[in-house]
Design a protein around this motif. Structure first.
Motif, PDB file in Angstrom:
ATOM      1  N   GLU A 110       0.830  -1.209   0.000  1.00  0.00           N
ATOM      2  CA  GLU A 110       0.000   0.000   0.000  1.00  0.00           C
ATOM      3  C   GLU A 110       0.862   1.256   0.000  1.00  0.00           C
ATOM      4  O   GLU A 110       0.536   2.255  -0.639  1.00  0.00           O
ATOM      5  N   LYS A 111       1.985   1.198   0.685  1.00  0.00           N
ATOM      6  CA  LYS A 111       2.906   2.336   0.696  1.00  0.00           C
ATOM      7  C   LYS A 111       3.577   2.512  -0.658  1.00  0.00           C
ATOM      8  O   LYS A 111       4.074   3.604  -0.980  1.00  0.00           O
ATOM      9  N   LYS A 112       3.595   1.447  -1.464  1.00  0.00           N
ATOM     10  CA  LYS A 112       4.192   1.496  -2.790  1.00  0.00           C
ATOM     11  C   LYS A 112       3.166   1.822  -3.869  1.00  0.00           C
ATOM     12  O   LYS A 112       3.498   1.821  -5.063  1.00  0.00           O
ATOM     13  N   GLY A 113       1.922   2.069  -3.459  1.00  0.00           N
ATOM     14  CA  GLY A 113       0.897   2.452  -4.422  1.00  0.00           C
ATOM     15  C   GLY A 113      -0.192   1.436  -4.666  1.00  0.00           C
ATOM     16  O   GLY A 113      -1.091   1.668  -5.485  1.00  0.00           O
ATOM     17  N   ALA A 114      -0.152   0.311  -3.974  1.00  0.00           N
ATOM     18  CA  ALA A 114      -1.203  -0.700  -4.153  1.00  0.00           C
ATOM     19  C   ALA A 114      -2.482  -0.265  -3.445  1.00  0.00           C
ATOM     20  O   ALA A 114      -2.453   0.427  -2.430  1.00  0.00           O
ATOM     21  N   THR A 115      -3.598  -0.700  -4.005  1.00  0.00           N
ATOM     22  CA  THR A 115      -4.889  -0.566  -3.347  1.00  0.00           C
ATOM     23  C   THR A 115      -5.304  -1.960  -2.884  1.00  0.00           C
ATOM     24  O   THR A 115      -5.364  -2.885  -3.697  1.00  0.00           O
TER      25      THR A 115
END
Length: 388
Positions: A110-115
């Protein structure tokens, strides 16, 4: 000691130990050094083990890769799929009761852009299949749901989940760490795309696991987690753990599914509830793996109860979070109160446990619970009807 913490790790079976020994001493070759006899012997052992494991799962040998265990496999799959499929989307679906290995990696991604969608469960640990279906979108790159919960034993409906993922053209990754070895899994019947498990959960050695990646007309893309040599078709560099691989294959090969562990587990639960009042088995009426029982002893802290049983190995939850003072995230997701979560213990059997051991443990649990409750003001208030 009576060992009833088999979901944490298991005794190495004698047959497995004997199979491993030659590869710890005489046959010590590097399986990648096929220019000489010792290397070729090690390579043959690895490939034979791969075939044995594939046969047990009804898969193809080329679909089986070796890792150090499920935590590494989970890291490889979640991070690797996210990296390879980012042009398609960034959406991952998992569940609130997944193992911490999955949940922590999802938080990292999530911190890398995942939802990430975390599906809720009902009071029996069951997901809503319609909710799963409705949450899969064109941006969903992976559905990650375990086969059986490590704390409660609750089984997800794998066939239905796989069918939904096929229908939606979405990859299905299944952590089957607690399932393999206790239930038979046929990967031709249940079209899971990616699946992992560990040797030490099924009377094999620690430090070895397997990752199944289905061969499809449109190959599944996973970026390597460990770079190095060209082992495992470039997906996992590093010298082969030959003895571990041999032990993993032997552990799978000797499993006898004709004597299910649920007979012993059911005997334990029936005897326990007959001896101890206000004793509840979480999700007792729902599908669970045959060896696992998660028990609530009302107003008796699990940590206190375990100290009264020095000769019995039990667990207050997952071994990976045993030092955590927080209540079980699994039981909390199943709508249990903090108090009830703290008062629950996991008992997990193996094929080496006996009915006599169960009788002993039930008696020791009964004595310990009675002693703790007799000195508990909260229990006295509860019994008199004056609590809350």
């Amino acid at each position: 000691m009576i060992y009833l913490d088999n979901n944490a790790t298991t005794y190495i079976a004698d047959e497995v130990f004997e199979a491993i020994l030659p590869y710890l001493k005489g046959e010590y070759g590097n399986a990648s050094s096929i220019q000489h006899k010792k290397g070729r012997a090690a390579s043959h052992a690895v490939e034979y083990a791969r075939t044995v494991i594939a046969d047990q799962l009804n898969a193809k040998p080329k679909e089986v890769l070796f890792t150090s265990g499920s935590t590494e496999s989970i890291n490889m799959v979640l991070k690797g799929v996210f990296e390879q499929y980012h042009l398609k989307g960034n959406h991952i679906i998992t569940c609130e009761t997944e193992h911490k290995a999955v949940l922590s990696i999802c938080a990292y991604l999530e911190k890398k852009g995942a939802t990430v969608t975390y599906l809720p469960v009902d009071k029996n640990g069951q997901i809503d299949l319609q909710l799963l279906r409705s949450n899969i979108s064109k941006h969903t790159i992976l559905v990650c749901l375990m086969a059986a919960n490590n704390e409660t034993g609750v089984i997800h409906p794998l066939e239905a989940i796989a069918e939904i993922c096929q229908e939606k053209d979405t990859l299905f990754f299944c952590d089957a760490t607690q399932y393999i070895g206790k239930e038979k899994l046929d990967l031709q019947r249940i079209p899971i795309d990616i699946m992992c498990f560990s040797g030490h959960k099924l009377h094999g050695p620690k430090g070895i696991g397997a990752l199944f990646i289905r061969r499809k007309s449109k190959p599944i893309q996973i970026a390597p987690l460990v770079h190095g040599g060209n082992q495992e078709n470039g997906l996992r560099g590093g010298t082969y753990n030959v003895s571990g691989i041999v032990g993993l294959a032997k552990a799978l090969e000797i499993i006898d599914y004709s004597t299910p562990l649920n007979e012993l587990r059911n005997y334990f639960e029936e005897t326990l509830m007959a001896h101890i009042e206000e004793c509840t088995i979480h999700a007792i009426q729902f599908p669970r793996i045959h060896n696992t029982s998660n028990v609530l002893f009302k107003y008796v802290k699990g940590s206190e109860l375990m100290t009264k049983l020095p000769n019995v190995a039990l667990s207050s939850g997952s071994a990976c979070v045993s030092g955590n003072r927080d209540p079980s995230h699994v039981l909390k997701a199943m709508h249990r109160s903090d108090e009830d979560a703290y008062c629950s213990l996991r008992i997990s059997f193996s094929r080496y446990n006996t009915k006599a051991e169960v009788d002993t443990v039930v008696q020791e649990l009964t004595d310990a619970v009675t002693k703790i409750r007799d000195s508990s003001p909260i229990w006295q208030l509860y019994k008199s009807g004056n609590l809350g």
